[in-house]
Scaffold this motif. Structure first.
Motif, PDB file in Angstrom:
ATOM      1  N   ASP A   1      -0.880  10.474  -9.343  1.00 34.19           N
ATOM      2  CA  ASP A   1      -0.413   9.132  -9.703  1.00 34.19           C
ATOM      3  C   ASP A   1      -0.856   8.112  -8.647  1.00 34.19           C
ATOM      4  O   ASP A   1      -1.580   7.170  -8.933  1.00 34.19           O
ATOM      5  CB  ASP A   1       1.108   9.162  -9.867  1.00 34.19           C
ATOM      6  CG  ASP A   1       1.673   7.874 -10.440  1.00 34.19           C
ATOM      7  OD1 ASP A   1       0.906   6.913 -10.621  1.00 34.19           O
ATOM      8  OD2 ASP A   1       2.887   7.816 -10.699  1.00 34.19           O
TER       9      ASP A   1
ATOM     10  N   VAL B   1      -2.382   7.681  -4.585  1.00 37.22           N
ATOM     11  CA  VAL B   1      -2.945   8.285  -3.378  1.00 37.22           C
ATOM     12  C   VAL B   1      -2.510   7.448  -2.179  1.00 37.22           C
ATOM     13  O   VAL B   1      -2.589   6.217  -2.220  1.00 37.22           O
ATOM     14  CB  VAL B   1      -4.482   8.333  -3.446  1.00 37.22           C
ATOM     15  CG1 VAL B   1      -5.061   8.900  -2.155  1.00 37.22           C
ATOM     16  CG2 VAL B   1      -4.930   9.148  -4.639  1.00 37.22           C
ATOM     17  N   ALA B   2      -2.026   8.126  -1.139  1.00 40.38           N
ATOM     18  CA  ALA B   2      -1.617   7.406   0.073  1.00 40.38           C
ATOM     19  C   ALA B   2      -2.707   6.426   0.478  1.00 40.38           C
ATOM     20  O   ALA B   2      -3.892   6.729   0.343  1.00 40.38           O
ATOM     21  CB  ALA B   2      -1.345   8.395   1.202  1.00 40.38           C
ATOM     22  N   THR B   3      -2.334   5.257   0.948  1.00 37.49           N
ATOM     23  CA  THR B   3      -3.188   4.125   1.368  1.00 37.49           C
ATOM     24  C   THR B   3      -3.662   3.268   0.197  1.00 37.49           C
ATOM     25  O   THR B   3      -4.207   2.199   0.402  1.00 37.49           O
ATOM     26  CB  THR B   3      -4.459   4.533   2.161  1.00 37.49           C
ATOM     27  OG1 THR B   3      -5.446   5.040   1.260  1.00 37.49           O
ATOM     28  CG2 THR B   3      -4.146   5.558   3.239  1.00 37.49           C
ATOM     29  N   GLU B   4      -3.442   3.737  -1.028  1.00 44.97           N
ATOM     30  CA  GLU B   4      -3.907   2.993  -2.196  1.00 44.97           C
ATOM     31  C   GLU B   4      -3.139   1.673  -2.352  1.00 44.97           C
ATOM     32  O   GLU B   4      -1.963   1.585  -2.014  1.00 44.97           O
ATOM     33  CB  GLU B   4      -3.705   3.874  -3.432  1.00 44.97           C
ATOM     34  CG  GLU B   4      -4.141   3.251  -4.733  1.00 44.97           C
ATOM     35  CD  GLU B   4      -3.877   4.191  -5.920  1.00 44.97           C
ATOM     36  OE1 GLU B   4      -4.339   3.887  -7.008  1.00 44.97           O
ATOM     37  OE2 GLU B   4      -3.189   5.214  -5.733  1.00 44.97           O
TER      38      GLU B   4
ATOM     39  N   LEU C   1       8.569   2.411  -5.048  1.00 48.59           N
ATOM     40  CA  LEU C   1       9.436   3.499  -4.575  1.00 48.59           C
ATOM     41  C   LEU C   1       8.657   4.811  -4.494  1.00 48.59           C
ATOM     42  O   LEU C   1       8.735   5.531  -3.495  1.00 48.59           O
ATOM     43  CB  LEU C   1      10.640   3.669  -5.512  1.00 48.59           C
ATOM     44  CG  LEU C   1      11.699   2.568  -5.473  1.00 48.59           C
ATOM     45  CD1 LEU C   1      12.687   2.737  -6.632  1.00 48.59           C
ATOM     46  CD2 LEU C   1      12.455   2.567  -4.142  1.00 48.59           C
ATOM     47  N   ALA C   2       7.901   5.115  -5.550  1.00 47.69           N
ATOM     48  CA  ALA C   2       7.151   6.378  -5.566  1.00 47.69           C
ATOM     49  C   ALA C   2       6.090   6.396  -4.469  1.00 47.69           C
ATOM     50  O   ALA C   2       5.723   7.458  -3.977  1.00 47.69           O
ATOM     51  CB  ALA C   2       6.515   6.593  -6.934  1.00 47.69           C
TER      52      ALA C   2
ATOM     53  N   ILE D   1      -1.847  16.703  -5.907  1.00 49.66           N
ATOM     54  CA  ILE D   1      -1.400  15.671  -4.973  1.00 49.66           C
ATOM     55  C   ILE D   1      -2.147  14.370  -5.260  1.00 49.66           C
ATOM     56  O   ILE D   1      -3.358  14.374  -5.426  1.00 49.66           O
ATOM     57  CB  ILE D   1      -1.647  16.134  -3.526  1.00 49.66           C
ATOM     58  CG1 ILE D   1      -0.757  17.346  -3.226  1.00 49.66           C
ATOM     59  CG2 ILE D   1      -1.397  14.992  -2.536  1.00 49.66           C
ATOM     60  CD1 ILE D   1      -0.987  17.956  -1.871  1.00 49.66           C
ATOM     61  N   GLY D   2      -1.437  13.284  -5.371  1.00 51.54           N
ATOM     62  CA  GLY D   2      -2.091  11.994  -5.567  1.00 51.54           C
ATOM     63  C   GLY D   2      -2.508  11.719  -6.998  1.00 51.54           C
ATOM     64  O   GLY D   2      -3.201  10.740  -7.256  1.00 51.54           O
TER      65      GLY D   2
ATOM     66  N   GLY E   1       6.552   5.512  -1.550  1.00 49.91           N
ATOM     67  CA  GLY E   1       7.190   5.827  -0.282  1.00 49.91           C
ATOM     68  C   GLY E   1       7.920   4.692   0.400  1.00 49.91           C
ATOM     69  O   GLY E   1       8.334   4.815   1.547  1.00 49.91           O
TER      70      GLY E   1
ATOM     71  N   MET F   1       0.856  -1.188   0.000  1.00 45.36           N
ATOM     72  CA  MET F   1       0.000   0.000   0.000  1.00 45.36           C
ATOM     73  C   MET F   1       0.892   1.239   0.000  1.00 45.36           C
ATOM     74  O   MET F   1       1.935   1.258   0.639  1.00 45.36           O
ATOM     75  CB  MET F   1      -0.848   0.033   1.280  1.00 45.36           C
ATOM     76  CG  MET F   1      -1.645  -1.228   1.552  1.00 45.36           C
ATOM     77  SD  MET F   1      -3.080  -1.340   0.478  1.00 45.36           S
ATOM     78  CE  MET F   1      -4.013  -2.655   1.313  1.00 45.36           C
TER      79      MET F   1
ATOM     80  N   ILE G   1       2.871   7.268   1.003  1.00 43.74           N
ATOM     81  CA  ILE G   1       2.707   8.689   0.681  1.00 43.74           C
ATOM     82  C   ILE G   1       2.043   8.790  -0.696  1.00 43.74           C
ATOM     83  O   ILE G   1       2.046   7.833  -1.467  1.00 43.74           O
ATOM     84  CB  ILE G   1       4.055   9.454   0.633  1.00 43.74           C
ATOM     85  CG1 ILE G   1       5.015   8.763  -0.329  1.00 43.74           C
ATOM     86  CG2 ILE G   1       4.669   9.594   1.998  1.00 43.74           C
ATOM     87  CD1 ILE G   1       6.244   9.583  -0.637  1.00 43.74           C
ATOM     88  N   SER G   2       1.502   9.949  -0.971  1.00 48.20           N
ATOM     89  CA  SER G   2       0.917  10.176  -2.282  1.00 48.20           C
ATOM     90  C   SER G   2       2.018  10.598  -3.251  1.00 48.20           C
ATOM     91  O   SER G   2       3.061  11.102  -2.847  1.00 48.20           O
ATOM     92  CB  SER G   2      -0.128  11.291  -2.207  1.00 48.20           C
ATOM     93  OG  SER G   2      -1.200  10.884  -1.394  1.00 48.20           O
TER      94      SER G   2
ATOM     95  N   PHE H   1       3.331  14.380  -3.828  1.00 44.29           N
ATOM     96  CA  PHE H   1       2.776  14.657  -2.493  1.00 44.29           C
ATOM     97  C   PHE H   1       2.634  16.165  -2.276  1.00 44.29           C
ATOM     98  O   PHE H   1       2.396  16.620  -1.176  1.00 44.29           O
ATOM     99  CB  PHE H   1       3.631  14.003  -1.397  1.00 44.29           C
ATOM    100  CG  PHE H   1       5.033  14.519  -1.290  1.00 44.29           C
ATOM    101  CD1 PHE H   1       5.351  15.569  -0.430  1.00 44.29           C
ATOM    102  CD2 PHE H   1       6.040  13.965  -2.056  1.00 44.29           C
ATOM    103  CE1 PHE H   1       6.641  16.048  -0.346  1.00 44.29           C
ATOM    104  CE2 PHE H   1       7.330  14.441  -1.970  1.00 44.29           C
ATOM    105  CZ  PHE H   1       7.638  15.489  -1.116  1.00 44.29           C
ATOM    106  N   TYR H   2       2.791  16.917  -3.344  1.00 46.83           N
ATOM    107  CA  TYR H   2       2.505  18.358  -3.309  1.00 46.83           C
ATOM    108  C   TYR H   2       1.999  18.712  -4.706  1.00 46.83           C
ATOM    109  O   TYR H   2       2.268  17.992  -5.667  1.00 46.83           O
ATOM    110  CB  TYR H   2       3.770  19.171  -2.961  1.00 46.83           C
ATOM    111  CG  TYR H   2       4.950  18.772  -3.822  1.00 46.83           C
ATOM    112  CD1 TYR H   2       5.143  19.368  -5.078  1.00 46.83           C
ATOM    113  CD2 TYR H   2       5.835  17.773  -3.418  1.00 46.83           C
ATOM    114  CE1 TYR H   2       6.193  18.966  -5.899  1.00 46.83           C
ATOM    115  CE2 TYR H   2       6.874  17.360  -4.234  1.00 46.83           C
ATOM    116  CZ  TYR H   2       7.044  17.975  -5.463  1.00 46.83           C
ATOM    117  OH  TYR H   2       8.062  17.579  -6.281  1.00 46.83           O
TER     118      TYR H   2
END
Lengths: 649, 649
Positions: A148, A150-153, A171-172, A145-146, A174, A52, A55-56, A59-60
């Motif tokens: 590509d 989204v965090a938790t995806e 890697l992307a 942000i996100g 996080g 999972m 980070i997104s 992320f900015y």
């Protein structure tokens, strides 16, 4: 010297289900646990848990273009007729692609859509402005942000083999590490007092240990890893010791061989004494004496020693296990529908695994069986696929359509020139050169003799045939046969070489053989070529001319299929002499008594003559200097007509 | 700050031929030289010269069976009626399979065909005899010298990738080493001041360097190897230094990125100053700003920074090179004929590489385009194939049949359950669990909203659709829509979950939003869901019930496609609030103002309901405890009807 000559003969399907059923009930098909490794090292590994994003990505908010970041409401009303100016630094900030959006900005205008204006106000600070001619829409040209990830995806599910693009996403998202399945570890124990390490100075009776690398290579291709133990001699306690040692290291233990029931075959006994033999002996061919066992909760396989048996049994009984341990589905077989070129008899009660060469001739894939010996590894090296003949079948007729499992891709097969007929060493050199000049192309040759080749050509089973058939009546080579066999089909006959045929004898000619007249001597054993071979015709012509009865030639009934086969028989004392080409004598340092210079041609049906494959081949035959040099170096060849068309019609 | 905003725009085919033509004329497509390595390490490597056998295998006559070696003329006349006895040691010698044949012996009788007789002669030495009941034929059950491999024979041609069986043949042919091509070495230089190593504590503006592992992984899969340099900042001299350093190490140099024409893009200039830029800019999408160059006789590629562009351009321009350097033919693309599920517009003048998801629905492979952004790596991770839209095409209509290049095998695609419709995080968890329980199966979900999903189902583009459509008139979920859309088709509706929808707000609710009535405030920006999404219908229903005009809601026109997209917009300040499920608020630590509990169902046409894939999926939905626990842990879910059939008809 105790010996159990009775193996079981469990039907293959029954053996496979008994084995997988038992492994499943023991929990031995459960995927291995995970280990965390650097992402950069994880290509080809299998995820042991879902990945999972932490980070997104991005992320900015960042600019998707080179241009100016603006606030979109500052741009309202801009048009071609009333351009709008924005002060740089304050209302418009230059951003490269990927730069973060300055706080409070919410659109980007592409550099191409901007005019840069030198501020000419007398009190100007030297700052510039930009001029725009259309308004911006909110969030245009911005990677939010996100965009590509989204965090938790979920990036990758469990049980997925990691591909190059997956590395980037992990890697992307996080991560610097990823939890992958441990590779199934297979310990391979070569055993046998007669087995020696490659590179050992060989003595009669030695067998070079080569199976472990084949088996290990297979395990590697399936995603496992392997350790090869040193060779264990035929000693029950030594073998038991090695198995126990392997037990702590391996997830699977493979003993090769000692799997049969001979006096020095200890594998079954070792497994039995340490654990349990689930079954010993499966009704398959090759591969019958396989042993399936368990030692203290680990699968142990006793794999037969013949290389083809070893390959087939590991593939059937260990491959599903290696995939299960990785949590992967075993890839299905690549199969191909082919037509059998000849009849194949097969023993009732055994499922036979027949190696076949395949060629695409016209629109049909034609399969020709290669050697069936369990000891002939080259039959696997040369095979394009494996046909399974069911246990309840006594064989398959010529022309039968069957599905085979491919060992090479259909594309490679389509790019293979199929040559059937007489053998000449120049064909081997040609096969190598064509692969060197055109990596996509292969030349495959099957040796069935000149007449067999022309017949195969007529049946549409080959693109070309090598032939050196001497017509007794006219004294002419090949052309009379082609006229007779192909009354309605246009066939091109092209010379490859002229070559010397002669009697091969051991170095120094110990039996003082001087010609065919010596073949009737009681102390001379001859080795013949098979019916339909050009060399066989030559033999028969000489015997006839000399008035010699075939029955008076000792060994006349023993047939070899190639010149090298004849040379090998002479070298090793199976026979005292045989008729073959000079090159084969040179290769094995035999003496040579010249008999005839003959013409070796290639016959090609006109419909193939114009194909791209064949044109490339002919180009090489006619022009390749390296090929000519190599053929000449073999000795006994006249290359003056190489590639010349001798007949068309 | 110098900037050249004009790249070339060379047509792709022209660029490819210019590149390969130039490389060929410089001699840079010639296979690399060979290196001799141990056979055991050569799996997967490519022969750099022909491998010929140096010894025969076997190199002595050996027994092919366990049994007795005999001289065949000693056996003449043996029959059932007059068995023949042979003295052990003298006329018959026991041999195991593989044992060398004693000198002078020339046949083997299988142990099964022998009776062992205790010699009862009073003066007997205790030796035994054997009794046989049929005569032996010469050389029966003997593996003659060269049966497998004859010395001087061609084992492998040049330019052949070494497979497991080849390892065995090379060893058995007497080699311990083999000459293989050096692996093409690709040096990858990541460049960019904004790029940081994975694992670095991130600051706004940083981009995690992940491309090099994708590019390196691709090179590895093609048979090359790669070295990744440390990140080079945007500095012309530093970049030139790195390229020069790489020049002595690599056969190919890849600079990523700085390939565009922005103010800090130095790659083209560095290559130009050290050597030559052959071309810069190709009319393809994504991937336009690729740079093809030469530095002192080595190919140097400037690869764009967006991950999809990087993947596509390396594949097009470096892959043929890596294969040529190995002397290998590049494998052809695996392609598949598919039907496009929707219309795709594409810019004239650029060849577009469109990533698609593919599902086999009934007998048809249906392709649905995924995100087209060059920066969306997940579009490649999720893609099953790539469709190429020619430069002269403005796009393709829905239903068009096209050939795509596969990224996953057709078999994997056939084992994929295609779910189109509304998104719920429970579907991600379900996708992971199904892969875990059944490694062969995948669940792929595309998010087009509830109504879009049902429409896709009707068009036969999916196996199932996730839906939560509230019928305004009846207050009922989903069933009225199904009745309307599928008047003639039997569709099963099964509950997945009940879930809480609500307004997401940043932690602490800084703008003090309490409900839909606050959406008309001037200081509140809303983020909406796309037309056809169940959540959009819910929003519209609430606005209508409250008498709010859509035009009075700031941000009503900004649409996201998933709950996580809405949550992300709120987290990052793109919007102040949006309607989404509780789980998405929990995932990103947002506050949540409950609005409604709604029913989220799965619609499955009856013709798919009975398939094996769907039955397995339903089994998991109904019974998998791990799935239930994970869904419950996300928060806001009621699982009491999970898997219950709510409607059939």
């Amino acid at each position: 010297m105790s010996r159990n000559i009775y193996l079981e003969s469990t039907p293959l399907q029954e053996a496979l289900s008994a084995w997988s059923g038992r492994l499943r009930s023991e929990g031995l098909l459960h995927p291995l646990e995970g280990e965390k490794i650097p992402v950069a090292d994880s290509l080809g590994r299998v995820t042991a848990e879902a990945v999972m994003a932490v980070i997104s990505s991005p992320f900015y908010h960042s600019s998707a273009m080179d241009g100016y970041a603006v606030r979109f409401y500052d741009t309202f009303g801009a048009s071609e007729r009333s351009p709008k100016r924005l002060r740089k630094g304050e209302q418009a900030v230059y951003v490269d692609t990927g730069d973060p959006l300055p706080d409070g900005f919410n659109a980007v205008i592409m550099i191409e859509d901007v005019n840069i204006i030198k501020d000419r106000h007398p009190e100007g600070t030297g700052e510039h402005s930009i001029e725009i001619i259309s308004s911006a829409t909110p969030w245009q040209h911005i990677r939010v942000i996100g965009e590509d990830i989204v965090a938790t995806e979920l990036i990758l599910p469990e049980n997925q083999r990691i591909r190059p693009v997956d590395l980037g996403a992990i890697l992307a998202g996080g991560h610097t590490g990823v939890t992958v399945r441990k590779r199934p570890m297979v310990v391979i124990i070569p055993t046998g007092t007669e087995i020696v390490e490659p590179g050992t100075a060989l003595r009669k009776g030695d067998i070079i240990e080569s199976n472990s690398r084949v088996l290990g290579g297979m395990v590697t291709e399936w995603g496992g890893e392997y350790v090869r133990y040193r060779i264990v001699p035929d000693d029950l306690e030594a073998l038991k010791g090695a198995i126990l040692d392997a037990h702590s290291l391996g997830d699977v233990i493979v003993v090769n061989a000692g799997a049969s029931a001979g006096s020095e075959d200890y594998t079954a006994r070792a497994i039995q004494e340490l654990g349990e033999v689930i079954l010993h002996g499966v009704s398959m061919k090759p591969g019958k004496p396989v042993i399936l066992g368990l030692v203290k909760g680990k699968p142990v396989l006793g794999i037969p020693g013949y290389p083809v048996s070893a390959f087939l049994t590991l593939r059937l009984f260990a491959r599903p296990l290696v995939y299960s341990l990785q949590g992967l589905e075993m890839p299905g077989p690549e199969s191909l529908r082919v037509r059998l070129s000849r009849r194949v008899a097969s023993p009732l009660g055994h499922e036979e695994f027949l190696r076949v060469k395949v060629g695409k001739v016209g629109d049909t894939f034609i399969a020709t069986p290669v050697s069936r010996g369990a000891g002939v590894l080259m039959s696997l090296v040369r095979a394009d696929g494996i046909a399974r003949i069911p246990a309840q079948s006594e064989g398959l007729g010529a022309g039968t359509e069957i599905d085979i499992e491919l060992l090479r891709s259909a594309r490679e097969i389509e790019n293979t020139i199929v040559c059937i007929g007489s053998h000449d060493n120049a064909l081997d050199l040609l096969a190598n050169i064509i692969r060197k000049r055109y990596p996509a192309l292969s030349l495959s040759s099957a040796h069935v003799g000149s007449l067999g080749g022309l017949t195969a050509l007529k049946r549409g089973e080959a693109h070309m045939a090598g032939t050196h058939l001497l017509d007794e009546e006219t004294g002419e080579y090949n052309i009379p046969f082609i006229k007779r066999l192909f009354p309605d089909t246009k066939v091109v006959l092209m010379n490859l070489v002229y070559r010397e045929q002669g009697l091969l004898v051991p170095k120094g000619n110990p039996k003082n053989i001087r010609g065919f007249e010596d073949l009737t001597r009681r102390d001379v054993t001859f080795v013949n070529r098979q019916t339909g071979a050009g060399t066989r015709l030559l033999t028969d012509k000489y015997l006839k001319d000399l008035g010699i009865n075939q029955a008076d030639v000792r060994g006349y009934e023993r047939e070899e299929y190639t010149h090298m086969g004849v040379a090998s028989a002479v070298l090793t004392g199976v026979a005292d002499t045989g008729l073959a080409i000079l090159a084969s004598a040179v290769a094995l340092s035999l003496d040579f008594i010249p008999v005839a210079k003959e013409r070796y041609d290639i016959a090609i049906p006109d419909r193939f003559f114009q194909t791209d494959m064949i044109r490339k081949l002919i180009g090489i035959i006619r022009e390749d200097a390296e090929l000519k040099d190599m053929v000449a170096a073999m000795g006994g060849y006249d290359l003056s007509d190489m590639g010349k068309i001798l007949y068309e019609g």
